[in-house]
Design an enzyme around this catalytic site. Structure first.
Site, short mmCIF file in Angstrom:
data_model
loop_
_atom_site.label_atom_id
_atom_site.label_comp_id
_atom_site.label_asym_id
_atom_site.label_seq_id
_atom_site.Cartn_x
_atom_site.Cartn_y
_atom_site.Cartn_z
N SER A 159 -2.22 -4.92 -2.22
CA SER A 159 -1.44 -5.91 -2.94
C SER A 159 -2.16 -7.27 -2.96
CB SER A 159 -0.05 -6.02 -2.30
OG SER A 159 0.82 -6.79 -3.10
N HIS A 363 5.47 0.45 -4.47
CA HIS A 363 4.51 -0.51 -3.94
C HIS A 363 4.21 -0.30 -2.46
CE1 HIS A 363 2.17 -4.12 -4.63
NE2 HIS A 363 2.67 -4.67 -3.53
#
Length: 395
Positions: A159, A363
């Site tokens: 990320s 995610h």
């Protein structure tokens, strides 16, 4: 619609309860988890050029090739080990013979020290992801090189760890040259197509959010305190009610795939997440989403002129990135969509591969998913093994 409102309500409660310190309580450190799994561990204090002191756990394997694992926003080194043996990337790498180093960026739970500043001073929190990419990550890379005596290492970032890597590679190429390769899991370099409604709303109104932070002197956000620690340590372990609510929290806030959640690991994950950051860091991320580009912090036209000699913040030149890069993504990720990952990847000069994980991965599944080993980590190990074989054949 109902679920979306519930999710955003919980997110706001989380923000309020973690924005103010109400005391302290013990939480397990990444080192505690590593020791429980019977792996060797060291803790290194890495000082940045601007005085922050970062806590960097190491799973030592002195004869092994170094690998630096860098977490993302609101996370910590603990996320690389929380799933335990055979299911956490740090342990899998060490088992494969690598010398594993885990980053903790400034301002998170484990890196709240500075040579001259206190966490109670606003100046301590005057940083964004640019500063982490420009100072923190390069400092750890140089420390690893100097400590191990090895001139190269692998980098894995998840990320926002992709943004840190990109800042370092474009702004500090003399340090980035030490990276033999970088594997970036859902890198948050571009975030135009974010599907998380709360983030879209906050990003469109980032100026108002910034004014709110300044009005109430909020410098740290989502930091740990005794309330959040007691919830994760005690409440989430209560049979039925506590476990059910904490599971719902994970599903709502992280938009996780229910099939990828290990209920037994939820208390341990929430023991370190969220790990806190600066308000400025959050604002810079909102700016990234709103302006749909990868650029320096926007201070407003007048201050931009002073800071950058331009009324607009400069963009990072991603064509300057020299380390070979591999990227992983999933269409089920509501935070960083494949379109944005590929926009970044297409600008990288040296490509190692683009991997669509699929399997409903969201995610956080790239780090805490039950099947992360099969769908992600084994591929990373294959990438590193091939690179090492190529090096051996060419040496």
């Amino acid at each position: 619609m109902k679920h979306r409102l519930e999710r955003e309500f919980i997110f706001l409660i989380l923000f309020v309860t973690t924005s103010y310190h109400i005391g302290s309580a013990h939480i397990d450190t990444p080192e505690d988890i590593i020791k429980r799994e019977n792996y060797p561990v060291e803790t290194h204090a890495v000082e940045t050029e601007d005085g922050y002191i970062l806590s960097v756990p190491r799973l030592p394997n002195p004869s092994g090739f170094p690998v630096f694992l860098q977490h993302g926003l609101l996370c910590s080194a603990g996320d690389w080990v929380v799933n335990g043996k055979n299911r956490s990337l740090a342990f899998l790498l060490w088992d494969a013979g690598y010398d594993v180093w885990l980053g903790n960026v400034r301002g998170n739970t484990y890196s709240k020290k500075h040579k001259t500043l206190s966490v109670d001073e606003a100046a301590f929190w005057d940083f964004s992801w640019h500063d982490i990419g420009y100072h923190d990550v390069p400092s750890v890379v140089e420390y690893i090189v100097n400590t191990t005596g090895k001139d190269e290492l692998f980098y894995v970032g998840i990320s926002m760890g992709g943004a840190y890597f990109s800042v370092m590679s474009t702004e500090r190429p003399e340090v980035a040259r030490h990276l033999k390769a970088a594997v970036l899991l859902v890198p948050a370099v571009y975030d135009r197509h974010v599907r998380y409604n709360f983030l879209r709303t906050m990003s469109k109104n980032w100026r108002q959010v910034q004014i709110l932070f300044e009005t109430f002197n909020i410098h740290e956000v989502f930091g740990r305190n005794s309330l959040t620690n007691q919830v994760s340590d005690k409440f989430c372990r209560v049979a039925y009610v506590g476990q059910w609510l904490c599971r719902k929290f994970i599903l709502y806030i992280l938009r996780d795939d229910p099939k990828q959640i290990d209920n037994n690991k939820i208390p341990e994950f929430l023991n370190s997440f969220p790990a806190g950051t600066s308000a400025k860091m959050l604002i810079h991320w909102f700016q990234m989403i709103d302006n749909k580009d990868f650029q320096h912090f926007d201070y407003g036209k007048e201050k931009n002129l002073i800071m950058y000699n331009s009324t607009e913040p400069p963009k990072y030149n991603l064509s300057k990135i020299q380390p070979p890069v591999a990227v992983f993504h999933s269409k089920h990720d509501d935070v960083v969509q494949p379109k944005d990952v590929l926009r970044f990847y297409n600008q990288v000069p040296n490509k190692l591969g683009e991997y669509d994980v699929g399997h409903s991965f969201t995610h956080f599944d790239f780090q805490i998913g039950i099947n992360a080993t099969e769908f992600v980590y084994k591929k990373i190990l294959d990438i590193f093994e091939k690179l090492n074989q190529d090096l051996a054949e060419n040496s």
